[in-house]
Motif scaffolding. Structure first.
Motif, PDB file in Angstrom:
ATOM      1  N   ASN A  68      36.912  39.634  43.084  1.00  0.00           N
ATOM      2  CA  ASN A  68      36.261  38.781  41.864  1.00  0.00           C
ATOM      3  C   ASN A  68      34.955  38.376  42.084  1.00  0.00           C
ATOM      4  OD1 ASN A  68      38.351  38.258  40.117  1.00  0.00           O
ATOM      5  ND2 ASN A  68      39.337  36.610  41.421  1.00  0.00           N
ATOM      6  N   LEU A 122      36.714  35.280  33.372  1.00  0.00           N
ATOM      7  CA  LEU A 122      37.861  36.442  33.933  1.00  0.00           C
ATOM      8  C   LEU A 122      37.967  36.145  35.556  1.00  0.00           C
ATOM      9  CD1 LEU A 122      37.558  40.114  32.680  1.00  0.00           C
ATOM     10  CD2 LEU A 122      39.450  38.606  32.733  1.00  0.00           C
ATOM     11  N   CYS A 123      36.945  35.711  36.175  1.00  0.00           N
ATOM     12  CA  CYS A 123      36.811  35.224  37.482  1.00  0.00           C
ATOM     13  C   CYS A 123      37.531  33.981  37.864  1.00  0.00           C
ATOM     14  CB  CYS A 123      35.411  35.244  38.264  1.00  0.00           C
ATOM     15  SG  CYS A 123      34.650  37.025  38.670  1.00  0.00           S
ATOM     16  N   LEU A 161      39.927  32.814  35.429  1.00  0.00           N
ATOM     17  CA  LEU A 161      41.303  33.309  35.255  1.00  0.00           C
ATOM     18  C   LEU A 161      41.936  33.849  36.555  1.00  0.00           C
ATOM     19  CD1 LEU A 161      43.492  33.348  33.102  1.00  0.00           C
ATOM     20  CD2 LEU A 161      42.572  35.517  32.406  1.00  0.00           C
ATOM     21  N   GLY A 162      41.308  34.861  37.136  1.00  0.00           N
ATOM     22  CA  GLY A 162      41.963  35.483  38.156  1.00  0.00           C
ATOM     23  C   GLY A 162      41.982  34.694  39.257  1.00  0.00           C
ATOM     24  N   SER A 219      49.330  34.413  33.668  1.00  0.00           N
ATOM     25  CA  SER A 219      47.950  34.533  33.933  1.00  0.00           C
ATOM     26  C   SER A 219      47.582  35.575  34.611  1.00  0.00           C
ATOM     27  CB  SER A 219      47.551  33.233  35.069  1.00  0.00           C
ATOM     28  OG  SER A 219      47.714  32.157  34.577  1.00  0.00           O
ATOM     29  N   CYS A 223      47.336  38.350  31.890  1.00  0.00           N
ATOM     30  CA  CYS A 223      46.143  38.256  30.991  1.00  0.00           C
ATOM     31  C   CYS A 223      44.729  38.768  31.617  1.00  0.00           C
ATOM     32  CB  CYS A 223      45.994  36.931  30.585  1.00  0.00           C
ATOM     33  SG  CYS A 223      47.175  36.059  29.365  1.00  0.00           S
ATOM     34  N   TYR A 224      44.697  38.367  33.030  1.00  0.00           N
ATOM     35  CA  TYR A 224      43.571  38.805  33.851  1.00  0.00           C
ATOM     36  C   TYR A 224      43.546  40.337  33.840  1.00  0.00           C
ATOM     37  CZ  TYR A 224      41.372  39.632  38.209  1.00  0.00           C
ATOM     38  OH  TYR A 224      40.191  39.784  39.005  1.00  0.00           O
ATOM     39  N   THR A 225      44.926  41.073  33.883  1.00  0.00           N
ATOM     40  CA  THR A 225      44.803  42.562  34.123  1.00  0.00           C
ATOM     41  C   THR A 225      44.409  42.934  32.560  1.00  0.00           C
ATOM     42  OG1 THR A 225      46.609  42.153  35.649  1.00  0.00           O
ATOM     43  CG2 THR A 225      46.491  44.514  34.500  1.00  0.00           C
ATOM     44  N   SER A 282      45.500  44.554  40.438  1.00  0.00           N
ATOM     45  CA  SER A 282      46.225  43.380  39.830  1.00  0.00           C
ATOM     46  C   SER A 282      47.594  43.576  39.137  1.00  0.00           C
ATOM     47  CB  SER A 282      45.211  42.701  38.789  1.00  0.00           C
ATOM     48  OG  SER A 282      45.158  43.919  37.795  1.00  0.00           O
TER      49      SER A 282
END
Length: 265
Positions: free
Chosen positions: A42, A92-93, A95-96, A107, A110-112, A253
């Protein structure tokens, strides 16, 4: 005695039926290990996103002054694709990190997906830049002169772009200076043979003389093509090169999502 043996046999059979407990650290690709890898990822992804966004924004801010002269919107589209891909870095970071902390599968999913979208945006921008780096020369050879003689003085954006190009590249006309005599602009004022931006020393109505001591004789198409192609190589390298980072995160991920699902189930 027989009763004790029967109870022992029943206990052994029951023990065999008990499912082994799944450990988070059962192998080298444990949940905790994958979480650590993705936390490091990340940080790298965030800085990579800032870099990609900066290249796209720099292109838009400094290299789009000649976009009005290009026959297709491919060149600006590449810049905007890179900006979008880079701008996804920060959210994205976030969310990750939330997904990794809570181990929430939604989560992480979605991140993937968004990592995959980022990869497609970057590799698409890079591939498009590589393609257009080859195609732009033929496009400009066929259409640049028409843009010059048809739209100069009639379209303010094109006029500014042409004047900037002729001054910056020290050239006159698309292929050569004499093509200005076929333009609608020349018909409006036949005393002006070339625009003032063709002059070696620019002054008001200096274009009335087309002597080589006064104006540039060579056209702009070759310098303009080189200018665009050189920058397209940079955009292609950034797009394709940086696309390796999100696909790396996408792989880990996916593995983490599968491991968490396996442990929970």
């Amino acid at each position: 005695m027989a009763s004790e043996k029967k109870d022992a046999s029943a206990l052994i059979a029951k023990t065999k039926k008990v499912k082994a407990r799944k450990s988070r650290d059962a192998d080298c690709c444990s949940v905790n290990f994958l979480k650590c890898v993705l936390h490091i990822f990340n940080v790298i992804f965030l800085f990579a996103g800032v870099g990609v966004f900066a290249v796209g924004a720099w292109t838009i801010a400094t290299r789009h002054r000649f976009v009005a002269l290009l026959p297709t919107p491919t060149y600006p589209a590449i810049s905007y694709l890179l900006c979008i891909a880079g701008a996804l870095g920060l959210p994205l970071c976030g969310l990750g990190c939330c997904g990794l902390k809570t181990e929430n599968r939604t989560s992480l999913l979605c991140y993937t997906y968004f990592l995959l979208i980022t990869f497609l945006l970057e590799v698409g921008a890079g591939g498009l830049a590589y393609y257009y780096e080859v195609a732009v020369e033929e496009e400009l050879r066929l259409d640049l002169n028409s843009t010059f003689i048809t739209n100069y003085a009639l379209d303010a954006v094109v006029t500014d772009a042409v004047d900037t190009m002729q001054t910056e590249f020290k050239c006159c006309g698309a292929n050569r200076y004499s093509e200005w005599r076929k333009s609608a602009w020349h018909e409006h004022d036949p005393r002006l043979l070339v625009p003032d931006s063709c002059c070696k020393t620019v002054s008001v109505r200096c274009g009335m003389r087309d002597h080589p001591s006064n104006i540039y004789y060579h056209g702009c198409v070759h310098e303009f093509t080189r200018h665009i192609r050189d920058h397209l190589v940079i955009l292609a390298a950034v797009g394709v090169g940086m696309s390796v980072i999100p696909i790396f995160g996408f792989f880990f991920s996916c593995v983490l999502y599968a491991k968490i699902k396996h442990v929970i189930d």
